[in-house]
Design a protein around this motif. Structure first.
Motif, short mmCIF file in Angstrom:
data_model
loop_
_atom_site.label_atom_id
_atom_site.label_comp_id
_atom_site.label_asym_id
_atom_site.label_seq_id
_atom_site.Cartn_x
_atom_site.Cartn_y
_atom_site.Cartn_z
N ILE A 127 0.84 -1.20 0.00
CA ILE A 127 0.00 0.00 0.00
C ILE A 127 0.88 1.25 0.00
CG2 ILE A 127 -1.66 1.34 1.36
CD1 ILE A 127 -2.93 -1.34 2.15
N ASN A 128 1.95 1.23 0.79
CA ASN A 128 2.86 2.38 0.80
C ASN A 128 3.46 2.61 -0.58
OD1 ASN A 128 2.50 3.13 3.43
ND2 ASN A 128 4.20 1.91 4.20
N ASN A 129 3.80 1.53 -1.28
CA ASN A 129 4.35 1.67 -2.63
C ASN A 129 3.33 2.28 -3.57
OD1 ASN A 129 6.83 0.65 -1.92
ND2 ASN A 129 6.37 -1.43 -2.60
N ARG A 130 2.07 1.86 -3.45
CA ARG A 130 1.01 2.41 -4.30
C ARG A 130 0.85 3.92 -4.03
NH1 ARG A 130 0.59 0.92 -8.57
NH2 ARG A 130 -1.11 2.41 -8.62
N LEU A 131 0.86 4.28 -2.75
CA LEU A 131 0.71 5.69 -2.39
C LEU A 131 1.88 6.52 -2.91
CD1 LEU A 131 -0.62 5.32 1.27
CD2 LEU A 131 -1.90 6.21 -0.68
N ARG A 132 3.09 5.97 -2.78
CA ARG A 132 4.27 6.70 -3.24
C ARG A 132 4.20 6.91 -4.75
NH1 ARG A 132 8.27 3.26 -1.35
NH2 ARG A 132 7.56 3.72 0.74
N LYS A 133 3.78 5.84 -5.45
CA LYS A 133 3.63 5.94 -6.91
C LYS A 133 2.59 7.02 -7.26
CE LYS A 133 3.34 4.50 -11.30
NZ LYS A 133 4.36 4.79 -12.29
N ASN A 134 1.45 6.99 -6.59
CA ASN A 134 0.42 8.00 -6.84
C ASN A 134 0.94 9.41 -6.57
OD1 ASN A 134 -1.57 6.34 -7.74
ND2 ASN A 134 -2.85 6.47 -5.91
N TYR A 135 1.72 9.53 -5.50
CA TYR A 135 2.26 10.85 -5.17
C TYR A 135 3.20 11.33 -6.26
CZ TYR A 135 4.13 14.69 -2.46
OH TYR A 135 4.47 15.94 -2.04
N LYS A 181 -0.12 7.63 -16.66
CA LYS A 181 1.08 7.74 -15.82
C LYS A 181 1.07 6.71 -14.70
CE LYS A 181 1.82 12.74 -16.47
NZ LYS A 181 3.25 13.06 -16.27
N GLY A 182 0.00 5.91 -14.61
CA GLY A 182 -0.05 4.85 -13.62
C GLY A 182 -0.77 5.22 -12.34
N PHE A 183 -1.55 6.29 -12.38
CA PHE A 183 -2.28 6.69 -11.17
C PHE A 183 -3.36 5.66 -10.86
CE2 PHE A 183 -5.11 9.19 -8.48
CZ PHE A 183 -4.18 9.80 -7.65
N ASP A 184 -3.49 5.32 -9.57
CA ASP A 184 -4.50 4.36 -9.12
C ASP A 184 -5.47 5.09 -8.19
OD1 ASP A 184 -6.00 2.36 -7.91
OD2 ASP A 184 -4.34 0.93 -7.98
#
Ligand SMILES: [Zn+2]
Length: 116
Positions: free
Chosen positions: A44-52, A75-78
């Motif tokens: 989940i942290n990785n997903r949030l970092r990617k979104n950021y 761009k890969g936003f989830d």
């Protein structure tokens, strides 16, 4: 009723509330459970970092800019991963990932904003 060790499946003798055949199996089982929950948090942290990073990749002018849903997805936003919501007095809800947020507009347009 015969009980089996949660870790190795060996039949357990003795107390009915025993869940493991040995200390070794109890530790092995608990370590696995902890590892899974750590993996969940890490993913989940990785997903949030990617979104950021995606939100941060849009240059802002006076703290905001506009884009489209397609560009965000490209761009890969989830959209499932945000950290908090902010609702203004007028009832508009912004979706935030840390201090960067977005506001869905009409026609798949999005406003990206940075919280002061
Ligand atoms: Zn066992």
């Amino acid at each position: 009723m015969k009980k089996k060790c949660l870790e190795c499946g060996t039949e357990i003798m003795g107390r009915v509330d025993k869940k493991y055949c040995s200390d070794y199996c109890r530790n092995a089982y608990n370590n696995k459970v902890n590892k899974d929950s750590k993996n969940l948090v890490r993913n989940i942290n990785n997903r949030l970092r990617k979104n950021y990073r995606v939100l941060d990749s849009f240059p802002l002018r006076e703290g905001k800019t506009r884009t489209t849903r397609t560009r965000l997805l490209d761009k890969g936003f989830d959209f499932d991963f945000i950290t908090n919501l902010y609702t203004t007095k007028k009832g508009t809800t912004y979706y935030f990932v840390y201090d960067l947020g977005y506001l869905p507009l009409d026609n798949d347009q999005y406003m990206i904003v940075k919280r002061e």
